[in-house]
Structure formats: C-alpha cells, structure tokens
Write a protein that holds these residues in place. Structure first.
Motif, PDB file in Angstrom:
ATOM      1  N   ASN A 217     -45.517  -6.858  10.348  1.00  0.00           N
ATOM      2  CA  ASN A 217     -44.781  -5.864   9.571  1.00  0.00           C
ATOM      3  C   ASN A 217     -45.731  -4.916   8.855  1.00  0.00           C
ATOM      4  O   ASN A 217     -45.504  -3.708   8.819  1.00  0.00           O
ATOM      5  CB  ASN A 217     -43.868  -6.557   8.548  1.00  0.00           C
TER       6      ASN A 217
ATOM      7  N   ARG B 141     -41.835  -5.462   5.129  1.00  0.00           N
ATOM      8  CA  ARG B 141     -40.706  -5.957   5.925  1.00  0.00           C
ATOM      9  C   ARG B 141     -39.403  -5.317   5.461  1.00  0.00           C
ATOM     10  O   ARG B 141     -38.599  -4.853   6.267  1.00  0.00           O
ATOM     11  CB  ARG B 141     -40.615  -7.475   5.824  1.00  0.00           C
ATOM     12  N   MET B 142     -39.195  -5.289   4.153  1.00  0.00           N
ATOM     13  CA  MET B 142     -37.969  -4.705   3.619  1.00  0.00           C
ATOM     14  C   MET B 142     -37.878  -3.224   3.984  1.00  0.00           C
ATOM     15  O   MET B 142     -36.830  -2.736   4.403  1.00  0.00           O
ATOM     16  CB  MET B 142     -37.919  -4.863   2.103  1.00  0.00           C
TER      17      MET B 142
ATOM     18  N   ASN C 192     -39.314  -1.700   6.489  1.00  0.00           N
ATOM     19  CA  ASN C 192     -39.052  -1.574   7.925  1.00  0.00           C
ATOM     20  C   ASN C 192     -37.560  -1.719   8.208  1.00  0.00           C
ATOM     21  O   ASN C 192     -37.011  -1.001   9.044  1.00  0.00           O
ATOM     22  CB  ASN C 192     -39.842  -2.614   8.715  1.00  0.00           C
ATOM     23  N   GLN C 193     -36.905  -2.619   7.512  1.00  0.00           N
ATOM     24  CA  GLN C 193     -35.469  -2.799   7.699  1.00  0.00           C
ATOM     25  C   GLN C 193     -34.697  -1.568   7.229  1.00  0.00           C
ATOM     26  O   GLN C 193     -33.792  -1.087   7.914  1.00  0.00           O
ATOM     27  CB  GLN C 193     -34.996  -4.039   6.945  1.00  0.00           C
TER      28      GLN C 193
ATOM     29  N   GLY D  23     -35.583   1.530   9.464  1.00  0.00           N
ATOM     30  CA  GLY D  23     -34.967   1.343  10.779  1.00  0.00           C
ATOM     31  C   GLY D  23     -33.486   1.656  10.753  1.00  0.00           C
ATOM     32  O   GLY D  23     -32.963   2.353  11.628  1.00  0.00           O
ATOM     33  N   LEU D  24     -32.804   1.176   9.732  1.00  0.00           N
ATOM     34  CA  LEU D  24     -31.374   1.455   9.597  1.00  0.00           C
ATOM     35  C   LEU D  24     -31.125   2.942   9.350  1.00  0.00           C
ATOM     36  O   LEU D  24     -30.192   3.529   9.912  1.00  0.00           O
ATOM     37  CB  LEU D  24     -30.787   0.617   8.463  1.00  0.00           C
TER      38      LEU D  24
ATOM     39  N   THR E  39     -38.048  -0.259  14.785  1.00  0.00           N
ATOM     40  CA  THR E  39     -38.355  -0.607  13.399  1.00  0.00           C
ATOM     41  C   THR E  39     -37.451  -1.729  12.906  1.00  0.00           C
ATOM     42  O   THR E  39     -37.911  -2.638  12.205  1.00  0.00           O
ATOM     43  CB  THR E  39     -38.233   0.638  12.500  1.00  0.00           C
ATOM     44  N   LEU E  40     -36.180  -1.694  13.280  1.00  0.00           N
ATOM     45  CA  LEU E  40     -35.295  -2.807  12.931  1.00  0.00           C
ATOM     46  C   LEU E  40     -35.744  -4.091  13.616  1.00  0.00           C
ATOM     47  O   LEU E  40     -35.685  -5.173  13.025  1.00  0.00           O
ATOM     48  CB  LEU E  40     -33.853  -2.492  13.326  1.00  0.00           C
TER      49      LEU E  40
ATOM     50  N   GLY F  66     -38.662  -5.328  11.631  1.00  0.00           N
ATOM     51  CA  GLY F  66     -38.258  -5.777  10.299  1.00  0.00           C
ATOM     52  C   GLY F  66     -37.386  -7.018  10.306  1.00  0.00           C
ATOM     53  O   GLY F  66     -37.578  -7.929   9.510  1.00  0.00           O
ATOM     54  N   TRP F  67     -36.415  -7.080  11.196  1.00  0.00           N
ATOM     55  CA  TRP F  67     -35.503  -8.224  11.229  1.00  0.00           C
ATOM     56  C   TRP F  67     -35.934  -9.291  12.215  1.00  0.00           C
ATOM     57  O   TRP F  67     -35.590 -10.459  12.051  1.00  0.00           O
ATOM     58  CB  TRP F  67     -34.085  -7.781  11.585  1.00  0.00           C
TER      59      TRP F  67
ATOM     60  N   TRP G  67     -35.958 -10.752  -0.470  1.00  0.00           N
ATOM     61  CA  TRP G  67     -35.182 -10.036   0.545  1.00  0.00           C
ATOM     62  C   TRP G  67     -34.829 -11.015   1.654  1.00  0.00           C
ATOM     63  O   TRP G  67     -35.650 -11.824   2.051  1.00  0.00           O
ATOM     64  CB  TRP G  67     -36.020  -8.883   1.091  1.00  0.00           C
TER      65      TRP G  67
END
Length: 151
Positions: free
Chosen positions: A29, A88-89, A91-92, A95-96, A134-135, A138-139, A150
């Motif tokens: 990440n 990480r957060m 990236n989530q 991505g969204l 990216t999602l 991240g996920w 998170w």
C-alpha cells in the motif's frame, strides 16, 4: 548473581509468517501510494500547458490538473505522515472516488462534471481502471492482524 535465560519450547512459525506477510502487504500500500503520488503530481504539472486540450487521450482542464496534483499530494502525504499507516485508507478512498468519477463519465447524468473535467472516453476508462486497481490494492491487502482503526 546469574542471569535467567527464558527458553521457549514452542516456536510459533505461523505467527512469524503472518507478521512477515503483513509487513509486505502494508509495504504494498505504501509503495503504491508513493508511486501513484509521484505519477499524479507529474501528470498534473505536465498537463498544465495542455489545459483545454488532450494529453495521451485524456481531456484536461485547469480543474482536472489541480485534481491530479492534489490527489498526488494526498498520496505522498499519507506515506510521509504516521509512517504510512494511512496509505491503505487513502487507497480505499481515492479508489472509490475515481471509480465514482468513472461512473459519472459513463452515465453522463451530470453534464457539469463533464464540462468541469473535460471528460471523454479515455478519461472515463482511465478513471475506472485507476479506481479498480487502487481499490484492489487498498481492500485486497489483508492487514487484519494490524491494529488499525480502519476496517
């Protein structure tokens, strides 16, 4: 007088492997955020003279360039602050956000966004691909053993 040496009779191999894998996933990440941050900042800066035109098929406006630069700055800031625990957060979230921009590009339901960001087919494809990748970073990275707030 002497020192006491505590001997472990049980070696927990799986715990060590999970820790090693977890660190590698956290590094994924952070590495992704660093790379994308630099790429987005450079693309935003290089795109400034191309405002109102296309660069690599992507329609650009001053707002679009500003969005690229700020996204890159956010990614770099997430890596530099708190030892990258927010990578990480972010990236989530990014991505969204990019997946949502791609959905707006596909739907054409909000014409103001098309005008503001000069959305075309290539821009929409770019937003969807960047959003999905990216999602996925991240996920898709399992950091459940780390104590993050998170999910």
């Amino acid at each position: 007088m002497g020192t006491t040496v505590e001997r472990h009779t049980h070696v927990d191999f799986e715990e060590g492997v999970e820790c090693l894998i977890g660190e590698r996933e956290a590094i994924a990440n952070v590495t992704y955020a660093k790379f994308m941050g630099v790429v987005f900042i450079l693309f935003g800066i290089v795109g400034i003279p191309y405002a109102g035109e296309t660069l690599l098929g992507i329609g650009l406006t001053p707002a679009h360039n500003f969005l690229h630069i700020m996204t890159g700055v956010l990614w770099i800031a997430a890596v530099m602050t708190f030892d990258g625990t927010y990578a990480r957060m972010l990236n989530q979230v990014i991505g969204l956000a990019y997946l949502t921009l791609g959905a707006f590009g596909l739907s054409e339901s909000v014409p103001q966004i098309h005008v503001l960001f000069n959305l075309n087919e290539m821009t929409t494809v770019f937003n969807v691909v960047i959003g999905l990748v990216t999602l996925g970073v991240g996920w898709g990275v399992n950091t459940s053993h780390l104590k993050h707030w998170w999910p």
